[in-house]
Design an enzyme around this catalytic site. Sequence first.
Site, short mmCIF file in Angstrom:
data_model
loop_
_atom_site.label_atom_id
_atom_site.label_comp_id
_atom_site.label_asym_id
_atom_site.label_seq_id
_atom_site.Cartn_x
_atom_site.Cartn_y
_atom_site.Cartn_z
N ARG A 59 -14.93 0.90 -12.26
CA ARG A 59 -15.66 -0.14 -11.51
C ARG A 59 -15.23 -1.50 -12.04
NH1 ARG A 59 -17.23 0.14 -6.98
NH2 ARG A 59 -18.46 2.03 -7.35
N GLN A 83 -13.14 8.95 -0.61
CA GLN A 83 -13.04 7.51 -0.31
C GLN A 83 -11.97 6.87 -1.21
OE1 GLN A 83 -15.63 4.83 1.05
NE2 GLN A 83 -15.93 3.53 -0.72
N ARG A 88 -6.49 6.16 -7.65
CA ARG A 88 -7.34 5.52 -8.67
C ARG A 88 -8.01 6.53 -9.59
NH1 ARG A 88 -12.97 3.40 -5.89
NH2 ARG A 88 -13.49 5.29 -4.73
N HIS A 166 -7.31 -3.20 -5.25
CA HIS A 166 -8.75 -3.51 -5.17
C HIS A 166 -9.19 -4.45 -6.31
CE1 HIS A 166 -13.01 -2.90 -4.61
NE2 HIS A 166 -12.84 -1.94 -3.72
N ASP A 211 -18.39 -7.74 3.13
CA ASP A 211 -17.44 -6.63 3.15
C ASP A 211 -16.63 -6.78 4.44
OD1 ASP A 211 -16.05 -4.30 2.76
OD2 ASP A 211 -17.81 -2.98 2.66
N GLU A 271 -8.91 -8.13 -2.07
CA GLU A 271 -8.12 -6.91 -2.15
C GLU A 271 -7.00 -6.96 -1.12
OE1 GLU A 271 -11.09 -3.91 -1.27
OE2 GLU A 271 -12.63 -5.07 -2.26
C1 BG6 Z 1 -14.23 -2.03 -0.71
C2 BG6 Z 1 -14.80 -1.55 0.59
O1 BG6 Z 1 -12.85 -2.10 -0.62
O2 BG6 Z 1 -14.59 -1.12 -1.74
C3 BG6 Z 1 -16.31 -1.40 0.45
O3 BG6 Z 1 -14.49 -2.46 1.63
C4 BG6 Z 1 -16.64 -0.48 -0.71
O4 BG6 Z 1 -16.85 -0.90 1.66
C5 BG6 Z 1 -15.97 -1.00 -1.96
O5 BG6 Z 1 -18.04 -0.43 -0.88
C6 BG6 Z 1 -16.22 -0.17 -3.21
O6 BG6 Z 1 -15.87 1.15 -3.03
P1 BG6 Z 1 -16.10 2.21 -4.17
O7 BG6 Z 1 -15.64 3.53 -3.61
O8 BG6 Z 1 -15.28 1.78 -5.35
O9 BG6 Z 1 -17.57 2.18 -4.49
#
Ligand code: BG6
Length: 297
Positions: A59, A83, A88, A166, A211, A271
């Site tokens: 994070r 997702q 990563r 990101h 977002d 990003e």
């Molecule tokens: C961003 C997305 O790139 O990443 C968001 O646009 C998302 O919708 C965010 O919440 C974080 O994603 P994650 O999977 O790291 O919690």
Amino acid sequence: VDISGTGASSKVTARLPSGESVEVLLYGATVISWKSDGGKVENLWVSDAAKLDGTKAVRGGVPVVFPVFGPPPKDHATSALPQHGFARTSRWEFLGKSSSEDALDASSVKLDFGLYSSNLSDEAKKAWPYDFGIVYSVTLSKEGLQTVVNVRNEGTKVFEFQLLLHTYLRVKDISKTTVTGLAGVPYVDKVLDATTHTQSSPTLAITGEVDRVYASIPQNTTTVLEDGKPRFDVVRDNLDDTVVWNPWKEKAAAMGDFEPKDGFKEMLCVEVGSVQGWQKLESGDGFEGGQLIKSLL
Ligand code: BG6
């Protein structure tokens, strides 16, 4: 260059003679620190509760999103992936470093990381059965931090992918942070209604959860300003899209690995990527795209 830690916590650290430094975790090839201005200024935000032991995507820092951005679409070859894909959460190989200029006054250092289909977990391999090779180059110079992804199709089947860097930028005060370089650009607003709008104002202020997926941006540079003064230039190379994300209070509270809870006031994700539609790679072909982030203090 220093390699420290063991197993999933292994990281590579590089420092310029002038003090600037970069730290990259092999897990995700995630850049977890970038210090500029002689090493005095940390430019990346990393959550105090970020997992750095390979149990969860980091994070903060610069996670690499590949081969799908966001939740995968149901009717696509990536549909069984989590997702943001597997890059990563995979362990990358450190391929080595190269420095430019003479050894005494090295003005930049480049670290290369590799991820190949053979490195993937059985689960990821099964969910996305393509042969690929990625070389990710992280270059630290006084000018900034450059991160470039080179994807190759090493198999016989054509594949499609999305790619995104990101980056969690560290800012002093989100209420005084603005973004320019997106005027006139269409974006999908994932907070509002998931439909397409157009950025009318030349300056985007961050006053709540944001977002947005800006697509096909004509100008290469997105600038983050603090108090109206340029703080970061994010320069895209062969990547047309940019996501601007800040979870704000409620979404930050809902993320177990987001600390401190009011940390959203000190970060902004800008990003860069190719996330609208898909990049298609024929057997043997390659794609390269990346960014240069300049700290403008
Ligand atoms: C961003 C997305 O790139 O990443 C968001 O646009 C998302 O919708 C965010 O919440 C974080 O994603 P994650 O999977 O790291 O919690």
